[in-house]
Design an enzyme around this catalytic site. Structure first.
Site, PDB file in Angstrom:
ATOM      1  N   LYS A   8       0.847  -1.205   0.000  1.00 20.58           N
ATOM      2  CA  LYS A   8       0.000   0.000   0.000  1.00 20.58           C
ATOM      3  C   LYS A   8       0.870   1.238   0.000  1.00 20.58           C
ATOM      4  CE  LYS A   8       0.874   1.429   4.387  1.00 20.58           C
ATOM      5  NZ  LYS A   8       1.618   2.593   4.758  1.00 20.58           N
ATOM      6  N   ALA A  98       3.880  -1.478   4.053  1.00 15.52           N
ATOM      7  CA  ALA A  98       3.059  -2.518   4.698  1.00 15.52           C
ATOM      8  C   ALA A  98       3.233  -3.905   4.073  1.00 15.52           C
ATOM      9  CB  ALA A  98       1.579  -2.113   4.704  1.00 15.52           C
ATOM     10  N   GLY A  99       4.449  -4.208   3.650  1.00 13.11           N
ATOM     11  CA  GLY A  99       4.695  -5.519   3.032  1.00 13.11           C
ATOM     12  C   GLY A  99       4.369  -6.683   3.953  1.00 13.11           C
ATOM     13  N   ASP A 134      -2.164  -2.139  10.073  1.00 17.67           N
ATOM     14  CA  ASP A 134      -2.357  -2.033   8.614  1.00 17.67           C
ATOM     15  C   ASP A 134      -2.993  -3.290   8.013  1.00 17.67           C
ATOM     16  OD1 ASP A 134      -1.303   0.504   8.374  1.00 17.67           O
ATOM     17  OD2 ASP A 134       0.715  -0.183   7.856  1.00 17.67           O
TER      18      ASP A 134
HETATM   19  P1  ATP Z   1       4.207  -0.453   7.697  1.00 17.00           P
HETATM   20  O1  ATP Z   1       4.053   0.357   6.456  1.00 17.00           O
HETATM   21  O2  ATP Z   1       2.970  -1.279   8.054  1.00 17.00           O
HETATM   22  O3  ATP Z   1       4.809   0.291   8.866  1.00 17.00           O
HETATM   23  P2  ATP Z   1       6.695  -1.495   6.902  1.00 17.00           P
HETATM   24  O4  ATP Z   1       6.717  -1.506   5.401  1.00 17.00           O
HETATM   25  O5  ATP Z   1       7.375  -0.329   7.543  1.00 17.00           O
HETATM   26  O6  ATP Z   1       5.219  -1.612   7.367  1.00 17.00           O
HETATM   27  P3  ATP Z   1       7.126  -4.308   7.041  1.00 17.00           P
HETATM   28  O7  ATP Z   1       8.073  -4.596   5.943  1.00 17.00           O
HETATM   29  O8  ATP Z   1       5.707  -4.600   6.827  1.00 17.00           O
HETATM   30  O9  ATP Z   1       7.361  -2.785   7.473  1.00 17.00           O
HETATM   31  O10 ATP Z   1       7.538  -5.086   8.393  1.00 17.00           O
HETATM   32  C1  ATP Z   1       8.798  -5.009   8.872  1.00 17.00           C
HETATM   33  C2  ATP Z   1       9.038  -5.796  10.154  1.00 17.00           C
HETATM   34  O11 ATP Z   1       8.211  -6.951  10.292  1.00 17.00           O
HETATM   35  C3  ATP Z   1      10.453  -6.294  10.116  1.00 17.00           C
HETATM   36  O12 ATP Z   1      10.974  -6.090  11.401  1.00 17.00           O
HETATM   37  C4  ATP Z   1      10.358  -7.776   9.789  1.00 17.00           C
HETATM   38  O13 ATP Z   1      11.397  -8.530  10.352  1.00 17.00           O
HETATM   39  C5  ATP Z   1       9.009  -8.163  10.378  1.00 17.00           C
HETATM   40  N1  ATP Z   1       8.315  -9.206   9.574  1.00 17.00           N
HETATM   41  C6  ATP Z   1       7.743 -10.323  10.046  1.00 17.00           C
HETATM   42  N2  ATP Z   1       7.179 -11.026   9.061  1.00 17.00           N
HETATM   43  C7  ATP Z   1       7.398 -10.352   7.915  1.00 17.00           C
HETATM   44  C8  ATP Z   1       7.044 -10.575   6.568  1.00 17.00           C
HETATM   45  N3  ATP Z   1       6.338 -11.638   6.162  1.00 17.00           N
HETATM   46  N4  ATP Z   1       7.423  -9.657   5.656  1.00 17.00           N
HETATM   47  C9  ATP Z   1       8.107  -8.551   6.047  1.00 17.00           C
HETATM   48  N5  ATP Z   1       8.463  -8.291   7.308  1.00 17.00           N
HETATM   49  C10 ATP Z   1       8.121  -9.170   8.246  1.00 17.00           C
END
Ligand code: ATP
Length: 285
Positions: A8, A98-99, A134
């Site tokens: 997203k 939000a991966g 999210d």
């Molecule tokens: P948001 O936008 O929701 O803040 P983000 O993009 O900043 O998300 P993500 O990549 O969703 O961050 O998540 C990062 C954290 O979640 C990392 O610390 C990672 O180790 C942990 N994590 C656990 N499972 C997963 C997964 N399937 N994919 C990505 N990160 C994961």
């Protein structure tokens, strides 16, 4: 079962107030994009489900968000068994895209089908709240206003077809630190959320793009702020109708109505950055 887990972007991100429980009330226009991880979900081969991915630093067992989601589904419904999940990561990690939440949402959808539970997307989104703020949006997808901590969702008119260039610079920004730096009473610049919603209703892409803003951009450390500004400037220079940071960053995106300009922006940013993606809006479930 094979699924794709769409990332997203935040067309807007505003912080309305700090709550008594320490969390902040947010107001965000969220948009699913076609940049996505590819997941395979299958009944577990051993007693406990595994999570394998092509990134060695992600947790492999119960700490991976996909296994936390699977456990939340079993707990909420009493249905479904252990699952093995294999994840091909295309969405950069810790990027404001939000991966991880998208992966968790995809597993909730997969378990609903595998167990024949017949839950509605809204019911699955409710289970997703236990996994992360999210996740409910990632279950429903499309274009939505997200309020509260991000879990109170109102579907919006879809973003008109466009080209989206996403660039993630090679540093990460701590979300708790960013929240710590925001003084809600001193926010000077805010996104025009109502204007963005009206522009979505009118199918006015340029109207959406020029009203986008993310209040976290004002509280970045100066050297991070200048890098984010440079990426935004490069996107605009190449013809983006608007550009903004997504979530708590550091990813920056631009919206384009013209594919040649979007491609030119990708080419230019790839001279400096490895994680540059050309994608488009994705619709709701
Ligand atoms: P948001 O936008 O929701 O803040 P983000 O993009 O900043 O998300 P993500 O990549 O969703 O961050 O998540 C990062 C954290 O979640 C990392 O610390 C990672 O180790 C942990 N994590 C656990 N499972 C997963 C997964 N399937 N994919 C990505 N990160 C994961």
């Amino acid at each position: 079962m094979e699924l794709s887990a769409n990332a997203k972007i935040n067309l807007t991100l505003d912080i309305l107030r700090k709550r008594e429980d320490g969390y902040h009330d947010l107001q965000m226009v969220m948009q699913s994009v076609t940049l996505a991880d590819a997941l395979t979900v299958a009944p577990a081969r051993e007693a406990e489900g595994q999570a394998v991915s092509d990134l060695h630093f992600l947790p492999t067992g119960g700490k991976n968000l996909v296994q936390i989601a699977a456990a939340a589904f079993r707990q909420a419904t009493g249905l479904g068994g252990e699952v093995d999940v294999s994840i091909q990561k295309h969405v950069p990690v810790c990027a404001g895209l939000a991966g991880g939440s998208a992966d968790a949402a995809a597993v909730l959808t997969a378990m609903n089908r595998l167990a024949g539970a017949g839950l509605s997307p809204a019911e699955l989104a409710k289970i997703g709240e236990r996994v992360g703020s999210d996740v409910p949006f990632c279950v429903l997808g499309g274009t939505a206003l997200a309020e509260g901590r991000g879990e109170v969702l109102t579907p919006l008119s879809p973003l008109p077809p466009c080209h989206i260039v996403v660039c993630k610079p090679p540093f990460s920004i701590s979300t708790p630190q960013l929240f710590g730096r925001v003084n809600v009473r001193k926010i000077v610049r805010r996104p025009d959320t109502a204007g963005v919603i009206a522009a979505l209703d009118a199918g006015d892409l340029a109207g959406v793009a020029r009203r986008m803003y993310n209040v976290f951009e004002d509280v970045l450390e100066p050297r991070r702020a200048s890098e984010i500004s440079e990426i935004k400037a490069a996107l605009i220079d190449c013809g983006a109708l608007g550009a903004s940071m997504s979530g708590s960053g550091p990813s920056v995106f631009g919206l384009f109505d013209d594919s040649d300009s979007a491609q030119a922006a990708c080419d230019r940013l790839r001279e400096t950055y490895r994680d540059v993606f050309l994608c488009g809006p994705a619709g709701a479930e």
